[in-house]
Scaffold this active site. Sequence first.
Site, PDB file in Angstrom:
ATOM      1  CE1 TYR A   1      -3.673  -2.485   0.240  1.00  0.00           C
ATOM      2  CE2 TYR A   1      -2.375  -3.426   2.025  1.00  0.00           C
ATOM      3  CZ  TYR A   1      -3.416  -3.522   1.116  1.00  0.00           C
ATOM      4  OH  TYR A   1      -4.190  -4.645   1.077  1.00  0.00           O
ATOM      5  CB  CYS A   2       4.166   2.013   1.526  1.00  0.00           C
ATOM      6  SG  CYS A   2       3.720   1.761   3.255  1.00  0.00           S
ATOM      7  CE  LYS A   3       6.108  -1.519  -6.517  1.00  0.00           C
ATOM      8  NZ  LYS A   3       6.459  -2.896  -6.888  1.00  0.00           N
TER       9      LYS A   3
END
Length: 161
Positions: A61-63
């Site tokens: 989700y960060c990516k």
Amino acid sequence: MMKLLKSVLLLILLNGTSQAMEMLNMAPDFSLPDPQGKVHTLAEYKGKPLILHFWATWCPYCKKLQPGLDSIAKDYKDADLQVLGISFNEDDGAMPGEMLKKRGIHFPTLINGESVAKSYGVPGTPTTVFINRAGEIVWVTNISDPNDPSLNAAAEFILKN
């Protein structure tokens, strides 16, 4: 009073996408190294609007979110808005700075941010914290959609307040 009203209006605008947080808490100070070992503190950003992105290299989700935050940093490059990653809960051997470069992300990151994540009450990754010029936390979110319009709205809010 006007500042409080603007903060309330922003929170109403962003309702449903933000993590509940007491309004206008002062951002806790921190001291963390970057991947090259240089130590950075919150004081370096005093008087500047700041977006803190708590993340980990293993977080999908960060990516997904990072291109949106990088776009905000580029859109406001002529303003004094700062975007700063804080990597935490990494696997052994992780290289957060190198990972951002490989992803084409240009905002800097600090590492070993476990204690800072705890002091900011970060529940997990990604968590993004918007801090106004006065050093007050005005919004915390776990949004992972890089195109969510509330991210830009929050960036504009901290730039103006």
